[in-house]
Design a protein around this motif. Structure first.
Motif, PDB file in Angstrom:
ATOM      1  N   PRO A 115      47.316 -63.886  36.527  1.00 52.91           N
ATOM      2  CA  PRO A 115      45.902 -63.961  36.141  1.00 52.91           C
ATOM      3  C   PRO A 115      45.754 -64.102  34.629  1.00 52.91           C
ATOM      4  O   PRO A 115      46.589 -63.619  33.856  1.00 52.91           O
ATOM      5  CB  PRO A 115      45.333 -62.631  36.631  1.00 52.91           C
ATOM      6  CG  PRO A 115      46.506 -61.698  36.626  1.00 52.91           C
ATOM      7  CD  PRO A 115      47.696 -62.536  37.010  1.00 52.91           C
ATOM      8  N   ARG A 116      44.660 -64.744  34.216  1.00 43.62           N
ATOM      9  CA  ARG A 116      44.410 -64.920  32.788  1.00 43.62           C
ATOM     10  C   ARG A 116      43.658 -63.694  32.249  1.00 43.62           C
ATOM     11  O   ARG A 116      42.490 -63.759  31.896  1.00 43.62           O
ATOM     12  CB  ARG A 116      43.616 -66.202  32.533  1.00 43.62           C
ATOM     13  CG  ARG A 116      44.398 -67.470  32.744  1.00 43.62           C
ATOM     14  CD  ARG A 116      43.818 -68.621  31.939  1.00 43.62           C
ATOM     15  NE  ARG A 116      42.405 -68.865  32.187  1.00 43.62           N
ATOM     16  CZ  ARG A 116      41.934 -69.793  33.001  1.00 43.62           C
ATOM     17  NH1 ARG A 116      42.779 -70.567  33.670  1.00 43.62           N
ATOM     18  NH2 ARG A 116      40.649 -69.956  33.155  1.00 43.62           N
ATOM     19  N   ASN A 117      44.356 -62.585  32.217  1.00 43.21           N
ATOM     20  CA  ASN A 117      43.803 -61.365  31.643  1.00 43.21           C
ATOM     21  C   ASN A 117      44.896 -60.703  30.817  1.00 43.21           C
ATOM     22  O   ASN A 117      46.004 -61.252  30.676  1.00 43.21           O
ATOM     23  CB  ASN A 117      43.268 -60.433  32.737  1.00 43.21           C
ATOM     24  CG  ASN A 117      44.325 -60.084  33.783  1.00 43.21           C
ATOM     25  OD1 ASN A 117      45.519 -60.066  33.498  1.00 43.21           O
ATOM     26  ND2 ASN A 117      43.878 -59.796  35.003  1.00 43.21           N
ATOM     27  N   ALA A 118      44.602 -59.539  30.263  1.00 47.77           N
ATOM     28  CA  ALA A 118      45.559 -58.892  29.363  1.00 47.77           C
ATOM     29  C   ALA A 118      46.871 -58.573  30.061  1.00 47.77           C
ATOM     30  O   ALA A 118      47.957 -58.792  29.499  1.00 47.77           O
ATOM     31  CB  ALA A 118      44.943 -57.624  28.785  1.00 47.77           C
ATOM     32  N   ILE A 119      46.796 -58.082  31.287  1.00 42.69           N
ATOM     33  CA  ILE A 119      48.018 -57.762  32.028  1.00 42.69           C
ATOM     34  C   ILE A 119      48.808 -59.027  32.322  1.00 42.69           C
ATOM     35  O   ILE A 119      50.037 -59.080  32.160  1.00 42.69           O
ATOM     36  CB  ILE A 119      47.676 -57.012  33.332  1.00 42.69           C
ATOM     37  CG1 ILE A 119      47.067 -55.647  33.013  1.00 42.69           C
ATOM     38  CG2 ILE A 119      48.921 -56.861  34.211  1.00 42.69           C
ATOM     39  CD1 ILE A 119      46.567 -54.899  34.222  1.00 42.69           C
ATOM     40  N   GLY A 120      48.113 -60.084  32.751  1.00 41.02           N
ATOM     41  CA  GLY A 120      48.783 -61.344  33.038  1.00 41.02           C
ATOM     42  C   GLY A 120      49.445 -61.933  31.818  1.00 41.02           C
ATOM     43  O   GLY A 120      50.562 -62.466  31.896  1.00 41.02           O
ATOM     44  N   ARG A 121      48.800 -61.815  30.671  1.00 40.86           N
ATOM     45  CA  ARG A 121      49.368 -62.376  29.450  1.00 40.86           C
ATOM     46  C   ARG A 121      50.613 -61.605  29.009  1.00 40.86           C
ATOM     47  O   ARG A 121      51.580 -62.203  28.531  1.00 40.86           O
ATOM     48  CB  ARG A 121      48.317 -62.399  28.342  1.00 40.86           C
ATOM     49  CG  ARG A 121      47.199 -63.392  28.605  1.00 40.86           C
ATOM     50  CD  ARG A 121      46.174 -63.428  27.491  1.00 40.86           C
ATOM     51  NE  ARG A 121      45.047 -64.256  27.869  1.00 40.86           N
ATOM     52  CZ  ARG A 121      45.027 -65.584  27.812  1.00 40.86           C
ATOM     53  NH1 ARG A 121      46.102 -66.228  27.384  1.00 40.86           N
ATOM     54  NH2 ARG A 121      43.960 -66.263  28.175  1.00 40.86           N
ATOM     55  N   ARG A 122      50.581 -60.296  29.152  1.00 37.94           N
ATOM     56  CA  ARG A 122      51.769 -59.508  28.794  1.00 37.94           C
ATOM     57  C   ARG A 122      52.929 -59.844  29.731  1.00 37.94           C
ATOM     58  O   ARG A 122      54.076 -59.997  29.287  1.00 37.94           O
ATOM     59  CB  ARG A 122      51.443 -58.019  28.848  1.00 37.94           C
ATOM     60  CG  ARG A 122      50.635 -57.526  27.658  1.00 37.94           C
ATOM     61  CD  ARG A 122      50.686 -56.013  27.545  1.00 37.94           C
ATOM     62  NE  ARG A 122      50.006 -55.361  28.658  1.00 37.94           N
ATOM     63  CZ  ARG A 122      48.720 -55.036  28.676  1.00 37.94           C
ATOM     64  NH1 ARG A 122      47.964 -55.323  27.627  1.00 37.94           N
ATOM     65  NH2 ARG A 122      48.192 -54.414  29.719  1.00 37.94           N
ATOM     66  N   ALA A 123      52.624 -59.960  31.024  1.00 37.80           N
ATOM     67  CA  ALA A 123      53.668 -60.313  31.986  1.00 37.80           C
ATOM     68  C   ALA A 123      54.198 -61.715  31.713  1.00 37.80           C
ATOM     69  O   ALA A 123      55.409 -61.965  31.808  1.00 37.80           O
ATOM     70  CB  ALA A 123      53.124 -60.224  33.412  1.00 37.80           C
ATOM     71  N   ALA A 124      53.313 -62.630  31.359  1.00 38.58           N
ATOM     72  CA  ALA A 124      53.730 -64.005  31.070  1.00 38.58           C
ATOM     73  C   ALA A 124      54.645 -64.051  29.854  1.00 38.58           C
ATOM     74  O   ALA A 124      55.643 -64.776  29.838  1.00 38.58           O
ATOM     75  CB  ALA A 124      52.505 -64.881  30.843  1.00 38.58           C
ATOM     76  N   SER A 125      54.301 -63.284  28.823  1.00 39.17           N
ATOM     77  CA  SER A 125      55.130 -63.267  27.614  1.00 39.17           C
ATOM     78  C   SER A 125      56.535 -62.765  27.925  1.00 39.17           C
ATOM     79  O   SER A 125      57.536 -63.346  27.465  1.00 39.17           O
ATOM     80  CB  SER A 125      54.472 -62.384  26.557  1.00 39.17           C
ATOM     81  OG  SER A 125      55.268 -62.311  25.401  1.00 39.17           O
ATOM     82  N   LEU A 126      56.624 -61.721  28.729  1.00 36.99           N
ATOM     83  CA  LEU A 126      57.926 -61.186  29.105  1.00 36.99           C
ATOM     84  C   LEU A 126      58.710 -62.186  29.944  1.00 36.99           C
ATOM     85  O   LEU A 126      59.908 -62.418  29.696  1.00 36.99           O
ATOM     86  CB  LEU A 126      57.734 -59.887  29.889  1.00 36.99           C
ATOM     87  CG  LEU A 126      59.006 -59.229  30.434  1.00 36.99           C
ATOM     88  CD1 LEU A 126      59.942 -58.851  29.297  1.00 36.99           C
ATOM     89  CD2 LEU A 126      58.654 -58.005  31.275  1.00 36.99           C
TER      90      LEU A 126
END
Length: 288
Positions: free
Chosen positions: A39-50
């Motif tokens: 998802p395009r939210n804060a959690i999704g962005r952190r997971a995507a970066s990792l």
């Protein structure tokens, strides 16, 4: 052979195999499948970066993919833009592209300044048709070779690629190179941490000079991502270009901390309304 020529030669050699000959291995496709559903939210962005970090460490090559309506060969290391496009294309400037897409039509005139591997240029070319004019400006030799491969693979013949940098005058300059991210190169970055000494010597041209040289009678949209040099280029352009050349839509990286003036306020005073002011890019549309 100079260092610049050698870098270009190596980049061209890496792009010699036809598109489709470098598929992602099964495990990497699985990772990409997961990251593209985040998802395009804060959690999704952190997971995507990792996930991007882990994927690029485990696989240090190039992958052929269809993304943003284009065929692209994307490398997992050394360019943040390519990693974003490969693992999380739905995170790639979604608001900005949403503002841009309705503007695109037949005969569209678009200038992509700091084109990198061509995400914006290819996005426009895929939607504007063969009679569009797409000018992609990329001075870094490795990024430019990858851009040329992606343009050719997508058969976007409307796209012209220029090996220059834009500034407020014609001449030459040193483009400082961030070794860990070829998309993060800049004019006048000698004092900034992490930039290599020396850099790459490139020719410079003004935005107005470029428009005149290509015999443009209008510019429908410009995207500009040049690591803090946006104020220099755009202030010079708006002070000298006829109103007929002012773009309808302008997307530029919001680098306030690096600018010597309040560029956004200057552009608003020219008759633009702010659609988005950051973080990331600012987007403005001309209203008069």
């Amino acid at each position: 052979m100079g260092a610049d020529d050698q870098a270009m030669g190596n980049a061209e050699s890496a792009q010699s195999a036809p598109f489709g000959t470098m598929p992602a291995p099964a495990w990497l496709r699985a990772v990409m499948g997961l990251t593209r559903r985040l998802p395009r939210n804060a959690i999704g962005r952190r997971a995507a970066s990792l996930a991007r970090s882990l994927g690029s460490r485990a696989f240090g090559g190039a992958v052929d993919v269809d993304v943003l309506g284009a065929r692209m060969r994307l490398h997992t290391r050394g360019n943040a833009c390519e990693k974003r496009l490969l693992f999380t294309p739905h995170f790639f400037d979604p608001e900005d592209l949403k503002f841009l897409e309705p503007e695109i039509g037949p005969g569209f005139v678009f200038i992509d300044v700091g084109a990198n591997v061509g995400a914006y240029a290819l996005f426009v070319a895929a939607r504007a048709g063969a009679d569009a004019t797409v000018i992609a400006i990329e001075p870094h030799p490795v990024a430019r070779a990858r851009l040329a491969f992606n343009v050719a693979s997508s058969d976007h013949r409307s796209t012209r690629i220029l090996p220059i940098a834009l500034s407020d005058r014609c001449g030459t300059t040193r483009l400082q190179v961030l070794a860990s991210n070829i998309g993060n190169t800049a004019i006048g970055a000698e004092g900034r941490a992490n930039y290599q000494d020396g850099g790459i010597e490139v020719a410079t041209e003004t935005l107005l000079g470029l428009a005149e040289r290509h015999e443009l009678d209008r510019i429908d949209a410009i995207k500009m991502d040049i690591e803090g040099h946006e104020d220099v280029v755009l202030s010079a352009f708006f002070s000298s270009a006829p109103v007929s050349l002012w773009p309808r839509l302008l997307i530029f990286e919001n680098n306030r901390a690096l600018w010597s003036r309040d560029l956004l306020a200057e552009i608003v005073a020219k008759g633009y309304t702010v659609l988005k002011s950051g973080p990331g890019n600012a987007v403005v549309r001309r209203v008069r």
